[in-house]
Design a protein around this motif. Structure first.
Motif, PDB file in Angstrom:
ATOM      1  N   VAL A 192      -3.667  -4.226  -2.897  1.00  0.00           N
ATOM      2  CA  VAL A 192      -3.721  -2.768  -2.776  1.00  0.00           C
ATOM      3  C   VAL A 192      -2.363  -2.158  -3.085  1.00  0.00           C
ATOM      4  O   VAL A 192      -2.264  -1.119  -3.742  1.00  0.00           O
ATOM      5  N   VAL A 237      -1.850   0.806  -6.042  1.00  0.00           N
ATOM      6  CA  VAL A 237      -1.385   2.179  -5.814  1.00  0.00           C
ATOM      7  C   VAL A 237      -0.392   2.635  -6.885  1.00  0.00           C
ATOM      8  O   VAL A 237      -0.587   3.670  -7.528  1.00  0.00           O
ATOM      9  N   ALA A 290       0.960   8.618  -2.488  1.00  0.00           N
ATOM     10  CA  ALA A 290       1.168   7.232  -2.913  1.00  0.00           C
ATOM     11  C   ALA A 290       2.374   6.602  -2.215  1.00  0.00           C
ATOM     12  O   ALA A 290       2.299   5.455  -1.736  1.00  0.00           O
ATOM     13  N   LEU A 337       1.765   5.924   1.488  1.00  0.00           N
ATOM     14  CA  LEU A 337       0.714   4.911   1.606  1.00  0.00           C
ATOM     15  C   LEU A 337       1.285   3.515   1.366  1.00  0.00           C
ATOM     16  O   LEU A 337       0.974   2.571   2.103  1.00  0.00           O
ATOM     17  N   VAL A 338       2.142   3.379   0.360  1.00  0.00           N
ATOM     18  CA  VAL A 338       2.793   2.093   0.101  1.00  0.00           C
ATOM     19  C   VAL A 338       3.666   1.696   1.287  1.00  0.00           C
ATOM     20  O   VAL A 338       3.662   0.539   1.720  1.00  0.00           O
ATOM     21  N   GLY A 386       6.890   1.905  -4.523  1.00  0.00           N
ATOM     22  CA  GLY A 386       6.664   3.297  -4.145  1.00  0.00           C
ATOM     23  C   GLY A 386       7.593   4.266  -4.854  1.00  0.00           C
ATOM     24  O   GLY A 386       7.153   5.142  -5.597  1.00  0.00           O
TER      25      GLY A 386
END
Length: 235
Positions: A21, A25, A57, A60-61, A108
């Motif tokens: 995942v 991303v 993004a 989330l990372v 990220g």
């Protein structure tokens, strides 16, 4: 920082499903930037894509990386074996933070800069500004989410709610939230690097102090939480 713990933590990030995942991303962000660049040169599309990468993004990372280096050990109970070792709990926290931070920076902040460059090659300074903003915000996010992972088993859910509502919805509606917004602190640093990056509205000095305080405080809390950690049922 303990080198062995750092390497084990880095392996935990890339060796689990979350590693896939984590790769998807940034790939999705850069892919979206390419599509937007091919379809339109409209400034609105550029800003929307960069904004999506920065506000969604990037955190989330950071959330996936921070919870990957600590959360699974708490879930399966193996954390008790780690804590039994003669290693300072704060050293454990710093080692895991370093591994998560490196992941957040590479997957990220760096893809954010790449996406910005793809969207607008005429302003490389803006790309550097966004990279700086991403590194600062990503560092704070990582430390904050690591502390959250040390606090609760539901760190992913809580972190997602924080990202979507506090940094996203509420932050875009209430201007006063910017003083407590990690994203706003990062943007302030990015604006100082290049004026084309939107300022966070807090002032550079405040942004830097707030970022350092939250990062150091969160890292300390994670170590302190590990020091007093006991495995209790469904914690």
């Amino acid at each position: 920082m303990n080198r062995t713990l750092f390497l084990l933590s880095a392996q935990a990030v890339v060796g689990r499903r979350r590693g896939l995942v984590l790769l998807l991303v940034p790939l999705a962000l850069v892919g979206l930037a390419v599509v937007v660049r091919l379809l339109t040169s409209d400034a609105v599309g550029v800003e929307a894509t960069v904004g999506l990468g920065y506000t969604l993004a990037l955190p989330l990372v950071a959330l996936l990386a921070a919870t990957a280096v600590l959360g699974p050990e708490v879930d399966d109970g193996s954390i008790v074996y780690l804590l039994a070792k003669p290693v300072s709990r704060h050293t454990i926290a710093r080692s895991k933070l370093a591994a998560a931070w490196l992941t957040t920076t590479v997957l990220g902040a760096l893809p954010l800069a790449v996406a910005a460059l793809v969207l607008d090659t005429s302003h490389p300074g803006r790309t550097l500004g966004l990279a700086a903003a991403g590194v600062v915000a990503g560092t704070v996010y990582t430390a904050l989410f690591l502390a959250l992972a040390a606090l609760t088993r539901h760190a992913v859910v809580v972190g997602l709610l924080y990202t979507l509502f506090w940094e996203g919805v509420i932050g875009s509606v209430l201007s006063g939230v910017r003083w407590l917004s990690v994203g706003a602190w990062g943007r302030e640093v990015g604006h100082a690097v290049d004026g084309l990056v939107d300022a966070g509205g807090t002032g550079l000095a405040y942004a830097l102090v707030a970022a350092v305080v939250v990062t150091v405080g969160s890292a300390w809390f994670a170590g302190d939480r590990l020091r007093s950690f006991t495995l209790r049922g469904d914690e």
